[in-house]
Design a protein around this motif. Structure first.
Motif, short mmCIF file in Angstrom:
data_model
loop_
_atom_site.label_atom_id
_atom_site.label_comp_id
_atom_site.label_asym_id
_atom_site.label_seq_id
_atom_site.Cartn_x
_atom_site.Cartn_y
_atom_site.Cartn_z
N LEU A 16 -41.00 -7.12 -18.77
CA LEU A 16 -40.19 -7.47 -19.93
C LEU A 16 -39.62 -6.18 -20.51
CD1 LEU A 16 -42.54 -10.12 -21.60
CD2 LEU A 16 -40.68 -10.49 -19.96
N ALA A 17 -38.81 -6.29 -21.53
CA ALA A 17 -38.15 -5.12 -22.11
C ALA A 17 -39.15 -4.05 -22.56
CB ALA A 17 -37.28 -5.55 -23.28
N ASP A 18 -40.33 -4.46 -23.04
CA ASP A 18 -41.29 -3.49 -23.56
C ASP A 18 -42.45 -3.21 -22.60
OD1 ASP A 18 -42.36 -6.00 -23.81
OD2 ASP A 18 -43.08 -5.73 -25.85
N GLY A 19 -42.30 -3.57 -21.32
CA GLY A 19 -43.33 -3.25 -20.34
C GLY A 19 -43.79 -4.49 -19.58
N TRP A 20 -44.91 -4.35 -18.89
CA TRP A 20 -45.44 -5.43 -18.06
C TRP A 20 -46.25 -6.40 -18.92
CZ3 TRP A 20 -43.75 -6.29 -13.31
CH2 TRP A 20 -43.15 -5.24 -12.63
N PHE A 21 -46.02 -7.70 -18.68
CA PHE A 21 -46.70 -8.77 -19.41
C PHE A 21 -47.53 -9.57 -18.40
CE2 PHE A 21 -46.59 -13.26 -20.82
CZ PHE A 21 -47.32 -13.14 -21.99
N THR A 22 -48.83 -9.68 -18.65
CA THR A 22 -49.71 -10.45 -17.76
C THR A 22 -49.57 -11.93 -18.07
OG1 THR A 22 -51.25 -8.61 -17.56
CG2 THR A 22 -52.09 -10.80 -16.99
N VAL A 45 -40.72 -18.96 -18.41
CA VAL A 45 -40.41 -18.45 -17.08
C VAL A 45 -40.99 -19.43 -16.06
CG1 VAL A 45 -42.48 -17.02 -16.96
CG2 VAL A 45 -40.53 -16.45 -15.55
N ALA A 46 -40.27 -19.61 -14.96
CA ALA A 46 -40.77 -20.39 -13.83
C ALA A 46 -41.20 -19.39 -12.77
CB ALA A 46 -39.67 -21.31 -13.28
N LEU A 47 -42.46 -19.45 -12.38
CA LEU A 47 -43.02 -18.53 -11.39
C LEU A 47 -43.23 -19.26 -10.08
CD1 LEU A 47 -45.75 -16.89 -13.62
CD2 LEU A 47 -43.64 -15.82 -12.80
N PHE A 48 -42.93 -18.56 -8.99
CA PHE A 48 -43.08 -19.12 -7.65
C PHE A 48 -43.72 -18.09 -6.74
CE2 PHE A 48 -39.46 -21.13 -9.63
CZ PHE A 48 -39.68 -22.47 -9.38
N ARG A 49 -44.47 -18.58 -5.78
CA ARG A 49 -45.06 -17.75 -4.74
C ARG A 49 -44.74 -18.45 -3.42
NH1 ARG A 49 -51.53 -16.89 -4.20
NH2 ARG A 49 -51.52 -15.42 -2.46
N ASP A 50 -44.07 -17.73 -2.51
CA ASP A 50 -43.74 -18.37 -1.24
C ASP A 50 -44.91 -18.22 -0.26
OD1 ASP A 50 -43.49 -15.85 -0.02
OD2 ASP A 50 -41.30 -15.90 -0.02
N ARG A 51 -44.76 -18.82 0.89
CA ARG A 51 -45.86 -18.84 1.85
C ARG A 51 -46.19 -17.46 2.42
NH1 ARG A 51 -43.98 -23.62 1.18
NH2 ARG A 51 -45.18 -25.50 1.52
N SER A 52 -45.26 -16.51 2.30
CA SER A 52 -45.55 -15.15 2.75
C SER A 52 -46.17 -14.31 1.64
CB SER A 52 -44.27 -14.48 3.26
OG SER A 52 -43.39 -14.21 2.17
N THR A 110 -33.45 -13.69 -14.07
CA THR A 110 -34.56 -13.43 -13.13
C THR A 110 -35.46 -12.36 -13.73
OG1 THR A 110 -33.29 -11.76 -11.92
CG2 THR A 110 -33.18 -14.03 -11.09
N TYR A 111 -36.67 -12.31 -13.24
CA TYR A 111 -37.66 -11.35 -13.72
C TYR A 111 -38.26 -10.62 -12.53
CZ TYR A 111 -37.51 -14.03 -18.05
OH TYR A 111 -37.11 -14.66 -19.19
#
Length: 116
Positions: A16-22, A45-52, A110-111
């Motif tokens: 994000l603008a002010d750094g990493w957000f967990t 935010v919509a998060l996705f993880r592909d099969r790789s 996008t993020y």
């Protein structure tokens, strides 16, 4: 086929603008499925993880309907580009660039995403 649970304690983080957000634990992201998360500013935010194992983050709001539903869309690839199709009107959004593959004049934010 049953997948063994992951044995790591890696966290999914967004820049994000002010750094990493967990956001969540990596094992909360099932390959091929999306997850919505609330950000500090109230957006989603919509998060996705592909099969790789590649991680993607895009705005969860569908610009055509205004509904926060992109995390519920179907994922796939078109000409080598990973996308999510909106569950409402079926427009496809590139998970890397945010560009709508069906209307190049429309895009979602996008993020940068990492597991750390």
């Amino acid at each position: 086929m049953t997948l063994a649970p992951e044995t790591t304690d890696l966290k999914v983080q967004l820049r994000l603008a002010d750094g990493w957000f967990t956001v969540c634990d990596l094992d909360r992201l099932t390959p091929g499925r999306g997850v919505a998360a609330l950000l500090p500013d109230g957006s989603q935010v919509a998060l996705f993880r592909d099969r790789s194992g590649t991680l993607y983050g895009i705005d969860n709001r569908d610009p055509f309907s205004g509904a926060a539903v992109l995390s519920r869309g179907l994922t796939g690839t078109h000409q080598g580009r990973p996308f999510v199709a909106s569950p409402l009107l079926k427009q496809r959004f590139d998970l890397v660039s945010g560009e709508c593959l069906d209307d190049a004049s429309v895009r979602v934010a996008t993020y940068e995403v990492r597991a750390g």
